[in-house]
Design an enzyme around this catalytic site. Structure first.
Site, mmCIF file in Angstrom:
data_model
loop_
_atom_site.group_PDB
_atom_site.id
_atom_site.type_symbol
_atom_site.label_atom_id
_atom_site.label_comp_id
_atom_site.label_asym_id
_atom_site.label_seq_id
_atom_site.Cartn_x
_atom_site.Cartn_y
_atom_site.Cartn_z
ATOM 1 C CG HIS A 56 9.634 5.772 3.642
ATOM 2 N ND1 HIS A 56 9.825 5.667 3.318
ATOM 3 C CD2 HIS A 56 10.071 7.005 4.102
ATOM 4 C CE1 HIS A 56 10.798 4.970 3.841
ATOM 5 N NE2 HIS A 56 11.246 5.762 4.736
ATOM 6 C CB THR A 115 -2.374 -3.529 9.187
ATOM 7 O OG1 THR A 115 -1.391 -2.488 8.498
ATOM 8 C CG2 THR A 115 -2.348 -4.290 9.496
HETATM 9 C C1 GRF Z 1 4.092 0.498 5.813
HETATM 10 O O1 GRF Z 1 4.714 1.082 7.264
HETATM 11 C C2 GRF Z 1 4.518 1.393 5.110
HETATM 12 O O2 GRF Z 1 4.924 2.853 5.373
HETATM 13 C C3 GRF Z 1 5.998 0.432 4.751
HETATM 14 O O3 GRF Z 1 5.613 -0.724 5.144
HETATM 15 C C4 GRF Z 1 4.550 -0.661 5.979
HETATM 16 C C5 GRF Z 1 3.418 -2.050 5.883
HETATM 17 O O4 GRF Z 1 2.649 -2.554 7.415
HETATM 18 N N1 GRF Z 1 5.958 0.700 3.452
HETATM 19 P P1 GRF Z 1 1.713 -3.381 6.314
HETATM 20 O O5 GRF Z 1 2.099 -4.461 5.970
HETATM 21 O O6 GRF Z 1 0.909 -2.372 5.524
HETATM 22 O O7 GRF Z 1 1.128 -3.700 7.806
#
Ligand code: GRF
Length: 226
Positions: free
Chosen positions: A124, A28
């Site tokens: 993060h 996302t």
């Molecule tokens: C996010 O919450 C990011 O902080 C962490 O992994 C998640 C990835 O979410 N590193 P998405 O795949 O972008 O929805």
């Protein structure tokens, strides 16, 4: 008085930067970055999206936005170093200026960090240095903190230890579970990651040891956020 800078070397000179996005899952954040580019908020181009998982839904999102989306199978390489060498090769072949880790679940090798020093960003879902690692949201919740947040940082050889670019807070609400908290964290991520990438693309980030200085539009140091 002349600033002594050539027009295209100036701060904010907005050359179109080429991004390489690494994912392992839903993607996302990747899709949000693609939309910010389409909307003109970011003067950048996603040159390639690479996943280390064949079933990552982010690959589907990438293709929907007309992006080159590649699955690289870690299982077909003898070790992390040779896998990362292939990653470096694909990123360099696509002339990537900035590597974006967006839910990429592997640690990159020292050789990878060296190949793109201060040109790899990670996001993060906690306020580093608290709650590093793959379960930052659950760990913050289990610890009982009242405030957690989001960190965008440059990647170094450690686990979530690189210089911090931007951070913002997210309150932990009574009754929160991992899903509800992560949803609000995602909301902040969708604002913070494009902002950090934009600062990079505008040449406004300076890494000095552990500190990332944010330069204002005219090249002066900004004390707040852009
Ligand atoms: C996010 O919450 C990011 O902080 C962490 O992994 C998640 C990835 O979410 N590193 P998405 O795949 O972008 O929805």
């Amino acid at each position: 008085m002349s600033s002594g800078r050539t027009p295209d070397a100036g701060i904010g000179a907005c050359e179109i930067r080429r991004l390489g996005v690494l994912i392992s899952g839903s993607g996302t954040n990747l899709e949000n970055i693609a939309v910010k580019i389409e909307e003109g908020y970011l003067r950048a181009r996603i040159a390639v999206v690479i996943s280390d998982r064949e079933d990552a839904y982010g690959l589907v999102r990438a293709r929907r936005h007309g992006l080159q989306a590649v699955f690289l199978d870690p299982g077909s390489f003898p070790d992390r170093v040779s896998f990362d060498r292939e990653l470096i090769r694909v990123l360099q072949e696509n002339r990537v200026d900035l590597v974006i880790l967006a839910g990429y679940m592997r640690m990159v090798s020292p050789e990878f960090v060296e190949a793109f020093r201060h040109r790899i960003m990670n996001i993060h879902p906690a306020l580093l240095p608290s709650f590093p690692g793959t379960s930052g949201v659950a760990d913050a919740l289990a610890y009982g903190v009242k405030v957690t947040g989001v960190t965008v940082h440059f990647v170094d050889e450690g686990l979530d230890t690189g210089p911090v670019i931007l951070q913002d807070t997210v309150p932990v609400l009574p009754g929160d579970d991992v899903e509800s908290l992560h949803e609000r964290i995602h909301g902040v991520e969708y604002r913070l990651y494009p902002e950090a990438i934009r600062l990079f693309c505008e040449g406004r980030l300076r890494v000095e040891g552990r500190h990332v200085r944010i330069l204002g539009e005219g090249g002066e140091e900004s004390i707040g956020l852009a």
